[in-house]
Design a protein around this motif. Structure first.
Motif, short mmCIF file in Angstrom:
data_model
loop_
_atom_site.label_atom_id
_atom_site.label_comp_id
_atom_site.label_asym_id
_atom_site.label_seq_id
_atom_site.Cartn_x
_atom_site.Cartn_y
_atom_site.Cartn_z
N GLU A 20 -14.45 -0.33 13.99
CA GLU A 20 -13.88 -0.23 15.83
C GLU A 20 -13.00 0.36 15.62
O GLU A 20 -12.24 1.20 16.89
CB GLU A 20 -12.97 -2.02 15.84
N ASP A 21 -12.57 0.95 14.39
CA ASP A 21 -11.30 2.74 14.92
C ASP A 21 -12.79 3.96 15.47
O ASP A 21 -11.45 5.04 15.26
CB ASP A 21 -10.76 2.85 13.61
N SER A 62 -3.94 -2.89 17.26
CA SER A 62 -4.55 -3.41 16.06
C SER A 62 -3.99 -2.43 14.96
O SER A 62 -5.08 -2.76 14.10
CB SER A 62 -5.47 -2.68 17.47
N LYS A 87 -15.91 2.32 26.27
CA LYS A 87 -14.34 1.34 26.75
C LYS A 87 -13.12 2.14 27.28
O LYS A 87 -13.51 3.81 27.45
CB LYS A 87 -14.41 1.16 25.34
#
Length: 121
Positions: A88-89, A62, A43
C-alpha cells in the motif's frame, strides 16, 4: 524559482527499504519547510512527512515508525528513509517546498517531478 529534483525510487518487495532524496535549489527564504507527498493510482494525493529548518518533523499515521524524514542543510537535500515497506506504499512520491514552520502552517508552492515507488507482495 525553487527547483526540486527527486531520486531514489524503485521496486522492492514487501518488507524492504528505499531512501528517497530531494535536492533543492533556488530558494532564499529562511522559514523553509520541506515535505514528501504521494499519489497512488486512483487515489488522492496524501501528505506523508515534513520537516522544518530546525528539524521538527511530521508524519502521517500510516508511516509512523517506518519512515524517517531528515535533511542535510549544507547540501540542501531532504531524505525520506522508508523501511518495512508495504504494497500500500506503492505510489508516485513527490517532494515539495514551502514557507512555514510546521506542516499545518505551510503552503507548499514548489513541487518536484516525482519518483515512483513500487512495493510487491
Amino acid at each position: 524559482q525553487v527547483q526540486l529534483v527527486e531520486s531514489g525510487g524503485g521496486s522492492v518487495q514487501a518488507g524492504g527499504s528505499l531512501r528517497l532524496s530531494c535536492a533543492a535549489s533556488g530558494y532564499t527564504y529562511s522559514r523553509k519547510y520541506m515535505g514528501w507527498f504521494r499519489r497512488a493510482p486512483g487515489k488522492e494525493r496524501e501528505g506523508v512527512a515534513g520537516i522544518n529548518i530546525g528539524g521538527g518533523t511530521y508524519y502521517v499515521d500510516s508511516v509512523k515508525g517506518r519512515f524517517t524524514i531528515s535533511q542535510d542543510n549544507a547540501k540542501n537535500t531532504v531524505y525520506l528513509q522508508m523501511n518495512s515497506l508495504k504494497p500500500e506504499d506503492t505510489a508516485m512520491y513527490y517532494c515539495a517546498a514551502g514557507k512555514g514552520t510546521s506542516w499545518y502552517d505551510t503552503g507548499f508552492t514548489s513541487w518536484g517531478q516525482g519518483t515512483q515507488v513500487t512495493v510487491s507482495s
